[in-house]
Scaffold this motif. Sequence first.
Motif, PDB file in Angstrom:
ATOM      1  N   VAL A  41      38.344 -24.463 -29.581  1.00 38.21           N
ATOM      2  CA  VAL A  41      37.447 -24.896 -30.656  1.00 38.21           C
ATOM      3  C   VAL A  41      37.551 -26.409 -30.826  1.00 38.21           C
ATOM      4  O   VAL A  41      36.544 -27.110 -30.924  1.00 38.21           O
ATOM      5  CB  VAL A  41      37.783 -24.180 -31.986  1.00 38.21           C
ATOM      6  N   TYR A  42      38.765 -26.921 -30.859  1.00 41.62           N
ATOM      7  CA  TYR A  42      38.956 -28.368 -30.967  1.00 41.62           C
ATOM      8  C   TYR A  42      38.269 -29.084 -29.814  1.00 41.62           C
ATOM      9  O   TYR A  42      37.555 -30.068 -30.019  1.00 41.62           O
ATOM     10  CB  TYR A  42      40.448 -28.719 -31.002  1.00 41.62           C
ATOM     11  N   LYS A  43      38.488 -28.593 -28.606  1.00 36.22           N
ATOM     12  CA  LYS A  43      37.890 -29.229 -27.424  1.00 36.22           C
ATOM     13  C   LYS A  43      36.368 -29.235 -27.505  1.00 36.22           C
ATOM     14  O   LYS A  43      35.715 -30.175 -27.071  1.00 36.22           O
ATOM     15  CB  LYS A  43      38.340 -28.506 -26.150  1.00 36.22           C
ATOM     16  N   ARG A  44      35.803 -28.181 -28.090  1.00 37.42           N
ATOM     17  CA  ARG A  44      34.354 -28.077 -28.206  1.00 37.42           C
ATOM     18  C   ARG A  44      33.781 -29.098 -29.204  1.00 37.42           C
ATOM     19  O   ARG A  44      32.687 -29.597 -29.023  1.00 37.42           O
ATOM     20  CB  ARG A  44      33.966 -26.664 -28.637  1.00 37.42           C
ATOM     21  N   TYR A  45      34.529 -29.402 -30.263  1.00 35.83           N
ATOM     22  CA  TYR A  45      33.989 -30.238 -31.343  1.00 35.83           C
ATOM     23  C   TYR A  45      34.588 -31.642 -31.438  1.00 35.83           C
ATOM     24  O   TYR A  45      34.105 -32.448 -32.235  1.00 35.83           O
ATOM     25  CB  TYR A  45      34.180 -29.536 -32.692  1.00 35.83           C
ATOM     26  N   CYS A  46      35.587 -31.974 -30.654  1.00 34.24           N
ATOM     27  CA  CYS A  46      36.296 -33.244 -30.851  1.00 34.24           C
ATOM     28  C   CYS A  46      35.414 -34.471 -30.621  1.00 34.24           C
ATOM     29  O   CYS A  46      35.699 -35.532 -31.182  1.00 34.24           O
ATOM     30  CB  CYS A  46      37.558 -33.309 -29.999  1.00 34.24           C
ATOM     31  N   GLU A  47      34.365 -34.346 -29.863  1.00 33.46           N
ATOM     32  CA  GLU A  47      33.497 -35.501 -29.603  1.00 33.46           C
ATOM     33  C   GLU A  47      32.090 -35.313 -30.164  1.00 33.46           C
ATOM     34  O   GLU A  47      31.187 -36.061 -29.810  1.00 33.46           O
ATOM     35  CB  GLU A  47      33.459 -35.791 -28.111  1.00 33.46           C
ATOM     36  N   VAL A  48      31.897 -34.339 -31.038  1.00 34.81           N
ATOM     37  CA  VAL A  48      30.580 -34.101 -31.620  1.00 34.81           C
ATOM     38  C   VAL A  48      30.363 -35.090 -32.768  1.00 34.81           C
ATOM     39  O   VAL A  48      31.188 -35.186 -33.681  1.00 34.81           O
ATOM     40  CB  VAL A  48      30.457 -32.649 -32.136  1.00 34.81           C
ATOM     41  N   GLU A  49      29.274 -35.806 -32.699  1.00 39.87           N
ATOM     42  CA  GLU A  49      28.949 -36.763 -33.749  1.00 39.87           C
ATOM     43  C   GLU A  49      28.653 -36.019 -35.053  1.00 39.87           C
ATOM     44  O   GLU A  49      27.967 -35.003 -35.060  1.00 39.87           O
ATOM     45  CB  GLU A  49      27.730 -37.584 -33.339  1.00 39.87           C
ATOM     46  N   GLY A  50      29.205 -36.516 -36.139  1.00 35.38           N
ATOM     47  CA  GLY A  50      28.986 -35.897 -37.440  1.00 35.38           C
ATOM     48  C   GLY A  50      30.024 -34.850 -37.808  1.00 35.38           C
ATOM     49  O   GLY A  50      29.974 -34.279 -38.893  1.00 35.38           O
ATOM     50  N   ILE A  51      30.988 -34.608 -36.903  1.00 29.70           N
ATOM     51  CA  ILE A  51      32.054 -33.640 -37.172  1.00 29.70           C
ATOM     52  C   ILE A  51      33.389 -34.258 -36.768  1.00 29.70           C
ATOM     53  O   ILE A  51      33.543 -34.763 -35.656  1.00 29.70           O
ATOM     54  CB  ILE A  51      31.842 -32.325 -36.389  1.00 29.70           C
ATOM     55  N   ARG A  52      34.337 -34.230 -37.698  1.00 25.76           N
ATOM     56  CA  ARG A  52      35.691 -34.700 -37.407  1.00 25.76           C
ATOM     57  C   ARG A  52      36.542 -33.458 -37.136  1.00 25.76           C
ATOM     58  O   ARG A  52      36.643 -32.576 -37.989  1.00 25.76           O
ATOM     59  CB  ARG A  52      36.248 -35.501 -38.583  1.00 25.76           C
ATOM     60  N   ALA A  53      37.143 -33.401 -35.962  1.00 26.03           N
ATOM     61  CA  ALA A  53      37.950 -32.241 -35.569  1.00 26.03           C
ATOM     62  C   ALA A  53      39.427 -32.621 -35.530  1.00 26.03           C
ATOM     63  O   ALA A  53      39.781 -33.711 -35.085  1.00 26.03           O
ATOM     64  CB  ALA A  53      37.504 -31.739 -34.200  1.00 26.03           C
ATOM     65  N   SER A  54      40.265 -31.706 -36.004  1.00 26.27           N
ATOM     66  CA  SER A  54      41.717 -31.877 -35.968  1.00 26.27           C
ATOM     67  C   SER A  54      42.342 -30.553 -35.542  1.00 26.27           C
ATOM     68  O   SER A  54      41.823 -29.495 -35.879  1.00 26.27           O
ATOM     69  CB  SER A  54      42.262 -32.237 -37.349  1.00 26.27           C
ATOM     70  N   TYR A  55      43.457 -30.640 -34.834  1.00 26.58           N
ATOM     71  CA  TYR A  55      44.169 -29.427 -34.440  1.00 26.58           C
ATOM     72  C   TYR A  55      45.630 -29.553 -34.845  1.00 26.58           C
ATOM     73  O   TYR A  55      46.278 -30.554 -34.561  1.00 26.58           O
ATOM     74  CB  TYR A  55      44.070 -29.184 -32.934  1.00 26.58           C
ATOM     75  N   LEU A  56      46.136 -28.543 -35.534  1.00 27.72           N
ATOM     76  CA  LEU A  56      47.543 -28.471 -35.932  1.00 27.72           C
ATOM     77  C   LEU A  56      48.154 -27.256 -35.243  1.00 27.72           C
ATOM     78  O   LEU A  56      47.698 -26.132 -35.442  1.00 27.72           O
ATOM     79  CB  LEU A  56      47.661 -28.322 -37.449  1.00 27.72           C
ATOM     80  N   LYS A  57      49.180 -27.474 -34.447  1.00 28.17           N
ATOM     81  CA  LYS A  57      49.747 -26.396 -33.635  1.00 28.17           C
ATOM     82  C   LYS A  57      50.503 -25.354 -34.465  1.00 28.17           C
ATOM     83  O   LYS A  57      50.267 -24.175 -34.325  1.00 28.17           O
ATOM     84  CB  LYS A  57      50.668 -26.988 -32.575  1.00 28.17           C
ATOM     85  N   ASP A  58      51.411 -25.753 -35.311  1.00 24.83           N
ATOM     86  CA  ASP A  58      52.229 -24.814 -36.076  1.00 24.83           C
ATOM     87  C   ASP A  58      52.072 -25.070 -37.566  1.00 24.83           C
ATOM     88  O   ASP A  58      53.009 -25.513 -38.238  1.00 24.83           O
ATOM     89  CB  ASP A  58      53.716 -24.931 -35.676  1.00 24.83           C
ATOM     90  N   PHE A  59      50.914 -24.735 -38.093  1.00 27.53           N
ATOM     91  CA  PHE A  59      50.635 -24.956 -39.500  1.00 27.53           C
ATOM     92  C   PHE A  59      51.326 -23.885 -40.334  1.00 27.53           C
ATOM     93  O   PHE A  59      51.125 -22.692 -40.086  1.00 27.53           O
ATOM     94  CB  PHE A  59      49.122 -24.926 -39.740  1.00 27.53           C
ATOM     95  N   PRO A  60      52.155 -24.267 -41.337  1.00 24.29           N
ATOM     96  CA  PRO A  60      52.874 -23.260 -42.123  1.00 24.29           C
ATOM     97  C   PRO A  60      51.967 -22.602 -43.171  1.00 24.29           C
ATOM     98  O   PRO A  60      51.409 -23.270 -44.022  1.00 24.29           O
ATOM     99  CB  PRO A  60      53.986 -24.066 -42.796  1.00 24.29           C
ATOM    100  N   LEU A  61      51.824 -21.288 -43.078  1.00 30.01           N
ATOM    101  CA  LEU A  61      51.061 -20.531 -44.084  1.00 30.01           C
ATOM    102  C   LEU A  61      51.944 -20.174 -45.272  1.00 30.01           C
ATOM    103  O   LEU A  61      51.474 -20.094 -46.401  1.00 30.01           O
ATOM    104  CB  LEU A  61      50.517 -19.248 -43.474  1.00 30.01           C
ATOM    105  N   ASN A  62      53.202 -19.896 -44.999  1.00 30.36           N
ATOM    106  CA  ASN A  62      54.176 -19.577 -46.040  1.00 30.36           C
ATOM    107  C   ASN A  62      55.559 -19.890 -45.476  1.00 30.36           C
ATOM    108  O   ASN A  62      55.666 -20.620 -44.488  1.00 30.36           O
ATOM    109  CB  ASN A  62      54.034 -18.126 -46.515  1.00 30.36           C
ATOM    110  N   ASP A  63      56.578 -19.342 -46.058  1.00 27.33           N
ATOM    111  CA  ASP A  63      57.946 -19.651 -45.621  1.00 27.33           C
ATOM    112  C   ASP A  63      58.275 -19.146 -44.220  1.00 27.33           C
ATOM    113  O   ASP A  63      59.196 -19.648 -43.587  1.00 27.33           O
ATOM    114  CB  ASP A  63      58.962 -19.062 -46.608  1.00 27.33           C
ATOM    115  N   THR A  64      57.563 -18.134 -43.750  1.00 27.63           N
ATOM    116  CA  THR A  64      57.942 -17.518 -42.476  1.00 27.63           C
ATOM    117  C   THR A  64      56.872 -17.561 -41.387  1.00 27.63           C
ATOM    118  O   THR A  64      57.200 -17.397 -40.229  1.00 27.63           O
ATOM    119  CB  THR A  64      58.344 -16.049 -42.693  1.00 27.63           C
ATOM    120  N   LEU A  65      55.615 -17.744 -41.753  1.00 27.76           N
ATOM    121  CA  LEU A  65      54.541 -17.666 -40.760  1.00 27.76           C
ATOM    122  C   LEU A  65      53.888 -19.017 -40.495  1.00 27.76           C
ATOM    123  O   LEU A  65      53.600 -19.765 -41.430  1.00 27.76           O
ATOM    124  CB  LEU A  65      53.455 -16.700 -41.230  1.00 27.76           C
TER     125      LEU A  65
END
Length: 156
Positions: A41-65
Amino acid sequence: MNWSGRKHRVIVNLVFAAVVVGILVFRYLPPTVAYWRSSEVYKRYCEVEGIRASYLKDFPLNDTLTVGVTLLEATTDSGWARLQEDFEIRVLSEDEKKELAGNRSVGFKRLTTIEPKDSTERCMTTYSREKKSVCVFHVRDEAQYFAIIMYSLDNI
């Protein structure tokens, strides 16, 4: 103090400053992920004008996930129109827009067509009309779906 003593002191101070700056950069800059390790998804949108794309590999949802997350933020109206079309986000009527004005709302969608067919990941998206953004969570198990919903309700 002679010239060599001053020179030695300047060198020691420069090395110390470089070490401190290096530690601060390492501590406070977000980790970057190599392009080839980021999401499709990041690769698809990273160069699309009008959209800023970011990718976070291990984003914490809570204490364990943790999960991988691709954040797509529209920076223009045309960027938001593209995100609405690509992620099948219903365009609201003027009456619906007035009704929702000033309220924070989050929409949820479960997707399986974003990633390649052979991927073990599935995707769940949340979107915010207010922020004109879409979060694509790259999910591997059912526990993560519930954690995403709870996180989104609390934070997005």
